[in-house]
Structure formats: structure tokens, C-alpha cells
Enzyme design. Structure first.
Site, PDB file in Angstrom:
ATOM      1  CG  LEU A  88      44.044  43.301  39.471  1.00 13.24           C
ATOM      2  CD1 LEU A  88      44.859  44.588  39.417  1.00 13.24           C
ATOM      3  CD2 LEU A  88      44.579  42.277  38.502  1.00 13.24           C
ATOM      4  CB  CYS A  89      41.652  40.128  45.312  1.00 19.28           C
ATOM      5  SG  CYS A  89      39.952  40.326  44.740  1.00 19.28           S
ATOM      6  N   GLY A  90      42.900  37.373  43.170  1.00 23.44           N
ATOM      7  CA  GLY A  90      42.816  35.926  43.037  1.00 23.44           C
ATOM      8  C   GLY A  90      41.381  35.448  42.880  1.00 23.44           C
TER       9      GLY A  90
END
Length: 291
Positions: A88-90
């Protein structure tokens, strides 16, 4: 047109997701502040230590006494990809995996490659690939500290000194700002000393050394390398929180846009249902009046 109940359920689902992304953004922002403070404080120390090392190394011809500066034919390469433990950090982790894979398949194609992953994401990816894996240090981010990172750095330094590896490469995200992380493919060993910087340092700063220049270098070089390794890990840690904060901010915005569309769809569906009910009542009244 979508059923009112289905649309309502989707709206509730998006609202719940938006609340989660907002919370994750706030948590990432808090962690980013601490991580950013650490790397900002580390950079001047690392740069000054490197400058001192270059200065004292200037007196040793060709760096012949520097074990970690020994250049040899490159046959065995240790690649250290630094990722995160969570997602969930691109594209934060994906960019590192791509850069490390590109180095393995192009720059060091045909060489004996060993991967030392730092971070669970890198470990999960490379354990499925046909490469030799050193899996002793991938949990370094569970409780990030200099002592844990030092163990990984000492492993790389010791194995380079023994001749197990001819080159050690760090692949990590360098922190620029909250929205920008730059992928770095940095040579860790053999260490490279900037000759021009040596000349400048030697002419502008003259250190009085005790007991000797050579002894100090033997003590200073390992410390400098461990600090450089730790700095790369801190850069990656700050970049991770910046990337997650940005990703969660965009996800929250996208959820808001989706909610607008869903609420518009809900209102249209509700209006259509009301209109249909009115038409049915009118039709029934006309039928009764006709009788």
C-alpha cells in the site's frame, strides 16, 4: 439501472474504505516525520565522515592499503535490494524490484549473482527466483536500528574481504520529498574515493593524527562503510512512509470521487423508483375511475 440496495451497499463500502485510507495517511504522516528527521540528521554526519576519510586517504598512494577499495575482476556480485515489509505504498517496492532485476539481467548478466534482501517484499519476490539468496537480514525493518543494519553491512564487508564477492551493490529509494523518491543503484564495495575531493581536502584541511594515518584509516573505513549502509536503509525507510502517505492521499481522493458518482446514481435510482410508483398509483386510479 442498479438496484437501490446494491448502490447503498457500495456507498457504505466506499465510505468504510475511505475512512481506512484517511487513517493510514495520518499514521504514515506521523512515521514520515520521525523518519525524515533521522535521515536529515544522518546526511551531514555521513558526508563529513566521507570527507574526512577522503582527506586521510590522500596520503596513501593508490589506496593500496585499503582492503575495501580493492578492485578485481567482477565474477561474483552481491545485490542488496532495500524494500519495505508492507505494501500500500504505490510503486515503491515495484521500482526497487525492477531496478534489481534489470541489474541482474543486463549489467551483471552472466555473473554469479547473490541477493541479500532487506525488507519482506524483496525476500518474497527473490525467494521464488533462480538466484542465491541470503535470508538472514530481511526482517531488519521489524525493529529498525543501527545494530541490526550493522550486521548486514558487516556480512557484506567480511565476505568481500574474503573474496566471496567482487562487488556489492545497494538498490534503494533515496528520499527527496514526500511525493518524490529516486531509485539509486549504488556501488557499496569496492569503495570509491573521489580523487578530486582528496586534493581539495588535502589542501584545505590538515589533520593532526594520532597514532598514525594508516591506523586511523583501518578504524575509520569500516565505520564509514557501515554508516553509508545505514544511511541507505534510512533513506528507504523515509521514502516508504512518503510513498504510502501519497498513495493513501490519492486513494482517499479517488474514494471521494467514486462516492460522488455513486450518490448521484443512488439519487437517480431512487427518483426512478418513486416515479414508477407514482405512475402505478395513477394508472390504478384511472383504472378504478374507468369502472
Amino acid at each position: 439501472m442498479a438496484n437501490l440496495k446494491e448502490v447503498k451497499e457500495r456507498i457504505n463500502s466506499v465510505v468504510s474504505t475511505q475512512q481506512i485510507t484517511k487513517a493510514m495517511k495520518m499514521v504514515a504522516a506521523a512515521k514520515l516525520r520521525r523518519a525524515q528527521d533521522k535521515i536529515i540528521q544522518m546526511r551531514p554526519y555521513s558526508q563529513k565522515l566521507t570527507a574526512i576519510l577522503n582527506n586521510v586517504s590522500a596520503g596513501i598512494e593508490g589506496g593500496s592499503d585499503l582492503v575495501y577499495a580493492e578492485k578485481r575482476a567482477i565474477n561474483n556480485v552481491l545485490i542488496v535490494p532495500v524494500t519495505s515489509d508492507k505494501g500500500l505504498c504505490g510503486a515503491f517496492n515495484t521500482n526497487i524490484i525492477k531496478a534489481a532485476s534489470a541489474a541482474i539481467n543486463t549489467e551483471y548478466a552472466g555473473k554469479n549473482i547473490t541477493v541479500l534482501p532487506l525488507g519482506k517484499k524483496a525476500y518474497d519476490i527473490f525467494k521464488k527466483r533462480d538466484v542465491t539468496l541470503v535470508d538472514d537480514f530481511y526482517q531488519v525493518f521489524t525493529d529498525l536500528s543501527f545494530d541490526k543494519v550493522r550486521e548486514a553491512a558487516e556480512y557484506a564487508m567480511d565476505e568481500f574481504e574474503k573474496g566471496t564477492y567482487d562487488k556489492v551493490v545497494l538498490v534503494y529509494n533515496e528520499f527527496k520529498n514526500v511525493a518524490t523518491q529516486v531509485v539509486r543503484n549504488e556501488q557499496f564495495l569496492p569503495m570509491e574515493i573521489d580523487e578530486s575531493e582528496e586534493e581539495v581536502s588535502a589542501t584545505t584541511m590538515d589533520y593532526i593524527m594520532e597514532p598514525s594515518r594508516e591506523y586511523i584509516i583501518q578504524e575509520l573505513v569500516p565505520t564509514s562503510l557501515k554508516i553509508q549502509f545505514y544511511k541507505a536503509v534510512l533513506e528507504s525507510n523515509a521514502s516508504e512512509h512518503g510513498a504510502r502517505m501519497t498513495a493513501m492521499d490519492k486513494a482517499t481522493e479517488n474514494a471521494g470521487e467514486l462516492l460522488k458518482d455513486l450518490r448521484l446514481m443512488y439519487n437517480r435510482s431512487r427518483q426512478a423508483a418513486i416515479t414508477n410508483e407514482i405512475l402505478e398509483i395513477v394508472a390504478g386510479a384511472e383504472a378504478l375511475g374507468g369502472n
